[in-house]
Design a protein around this motif. Structure first.
Motif, short mmCIF file in Angstrom:
data_model
loop_
_atom_site.label_atom_id
_atom_site.label_comp_id
_atom_site.label_asym_id
_atom_site.label_seq_id
_atom_site.Cartn_x
_atom_site.Cartn_y
_atom_site.Cartn_z
N ALA A 46 7.66 -13.14 -58.65
CA ALA A 46 8.26 -14.69 -58.44
C ALA A 46 7.44 -15.70 -56.88
CB ALA A 46 10.01 -14.31 -58.41
N LEU A 47 7.96 -16.68 -56.71
CA LEU A 47 8.15 -17.60 -55.65
C LEU A 47 9.37 -17.96 -54.76
CD1 LEU A 47 6.19 -19.63 -53.41
CD2 LEU A 47 7.07 -20.98 -54.99
N PHE A 48 9.30 -16.58 -54.21
CA PHE A 48 10.68 -17.03 -53.13
C PHE A 48 10.74 -18.23 -52.04
CE2 PHE A 48 11.22 -13.00 -55.14
CZ PHE A 48 12.76 -12.56 -54.68
N LEU A 49 11.43 -19.31 -51.59
CA LEU A 49 11.45 -20.26 -50.81
C LEU A 49 13.33 -20.18 -49.91
CD1 LEU A 49 10.19 -22.22 -53.28
CD2 LEU A 49 8.78 -22.69 -51.95
N ASP A 50 12.63 -20.25 -48.57
CA ASP A 50 13.68 -20.65 -47.92
C ASP A 50 13.91 -22.20 -48.23
OD1 ASP A 50 15.07 -20.71 -45.42
OD2 ASP A 50 13.94 -21.82 -44.78
N ARG A 51 14.98 -22.81 -48.02
CA ARG A 51 15.27 -24.01 -47.60
C ARG A 51 15.16 -25.05 -47.04
NH1 ARG A 51 21.31 -26.53 -49.81
NH2 ARG A 51 20.80 -26.68 -47.92
N ASP A 52 16.36 -24.70 -45.74
CA ASP A 52 16.16 -25.93 -44.90
C ASP A 52 15.26 -25.56 -43.95
OD1 ASP A 52 18.48 -26.72 -45.90
OD2 ASP A 52 19.79 -25.31 -45.02
N GLY A 53 13.64 -26.31 -43.81
CA GLY A 53 13.20 -26.64 -42.89
C GLY A 53 11.89 -26.22 -43.85
N LEU A 113 8.19 -7.13 -57.59
CA LEU A 113 8.92 -8.15 -55.47
C LEU A 113 7.43 -7.78 -55.36
CD1 LEU A 113 12.43 -6.49 -55.78
CD2 LEU A 113 11.74 -9.08 -55.41
N GLN A 114 7.06 -6.52 -55.95
CA GLN A 114 5.40 -6.70 -54.85
C GLN A 114 4.07 -7.83 -55.35
OE1 GLN A 114 2.18 -5.30 -55.69
NE2 GLN A 114 1.98 -4.75 -53.38
N ARG A 115 4.89 -8.01 -56.32
CA ARG A 115 3.53 -9.45 -56.50
C ARG A 115 3.68 -10.48 -56.55
NH1 ARG A 115 1.96 -10.33 -61.76
NH2 ARG A 115 3.44 -9.34 -62.64
N SER A 116 4.88 -10.35 -55.84
CA SER A 116 6.00 -11.53 -56.21
C SER A 116 5.11 -11.84 -54.21
CB SER A 116 7.17 -11.73 -55.66
OG SER A 116 7.96 -11.41 -56.67
N ALA A 152 12.12 -6.28 -49.09
CA ALA A 152 12.33 -6.47 -50.32
C ALA A 152 10.63 -5.59 -51.42
CB ALA A 152 12.60 -7.87 -50.50
N GLY A 153 10.41 -4.93 -50.22
CA GLY A 153 8.53 -4.92 -50.82
C GLY A 153 7.46 -5.80 -51.53
#
Length: 219
Positions: A33-40, A154-157, A173-174
């Motif tokens: 997955a692509l995880f992103l914070d939001r604000d900023g 998660l390892q490849r995210s 998170a790995g």
């Protein structure tokens, strides 16, 4: 203050944790997955955003998300929202602002698949007064929760954020890599932080996302 009664109106897994599946895209088990914070990270940070009319996207962020969409990679927002615990705004305000963020992204053909938000903070009150809650970054709880729902590898995210806490959450998170907006690149055991914006490495981030899609079998 956050009203416990809102738990029936919004996708709250618990009083201080928003878990929302967005859209209907289906992903194979073991997809990164692509995880992103939001604000900023997705939108410009205005402190404690509570007005949808003030939301402005960061330049190029829609292109990053669209690249993940094309690669068949789930896009997951993981955002701390201590303003709710502090009483600055409530879940209704968060819903309005987040809806505007998704609307602006959608106008640029960029789509998010899941949103998680943690409102717990030690400066809060009532049930939201939690010190070092496992869901609050730099703890990895929101990423682990998303992995449970979507069956992620998660390892490849990878994760994109504007604070060291985002990178730490990814590492714990790995995940093996993170991209820090306007930050310093660094290499640690089993985790590499690359700087996005610094040295103009926008193409590098797009290439990393495309590589995840190639490994996942997407064209």
């Amino acid at each position: 203050m956050a009203d416990p009664a809102t738990s029936g109106r919004y996708p709250l897994a618990e009083p201080g944790l928003w878990v929302e599946r967005v859209g209907s895209r289906v992903f194979s088990a073991g997809t990164p997955a692509l995880f992103l914070d939001r604000d900023g990270t997705i939108n410009l940070d205005t402190g404690y955003p509570d007005d949808p009319g003030e939301i402005v996207l960061r330049e190029d962020i829609a292109a990053v998300i669209a690249a993940a969409n094309r690669a068949g990679i789930p896009v997951v927002i993981v955002t701390n929202q201590s303003g709710i615990a502090r009483g600055y705004y409530g879940w209704a305000d968060f819903a309005a602002v987040n809806g505007r963020v998704l609307e602006l992204l959608g106008a640029e053909n960029a789509f998010v698949d899941m949103v998680l938000a943690c409102a717990y903070h030690e400066a809060g009150s009532g049930r939201l007064a939690m010190s070092d809650d496992p869901m609050r970054k730099p703890n990895p709880g929101m990423l682990l929760e998303a992995a449970k729902h979507l069956g992620l590898d998660l390892q490849r995210s990878l994760i994109v954020g504007d604070k060291p806490a985002d990178m730490e959450a990814g590492q714990r998170a790995g995940l093996s890599q993170g991209w820090l907006v306007d930050g310093q690149a660094a290499v640690q055991p089993d985790f590499t932080v690359r700087s996005w914006r610094d040295h103009g490495d926008f193409d590098g981030l797009l290439a990393a996302i495309a590589a995840l899609g190639a490994v996942s079998g997407e064209p």
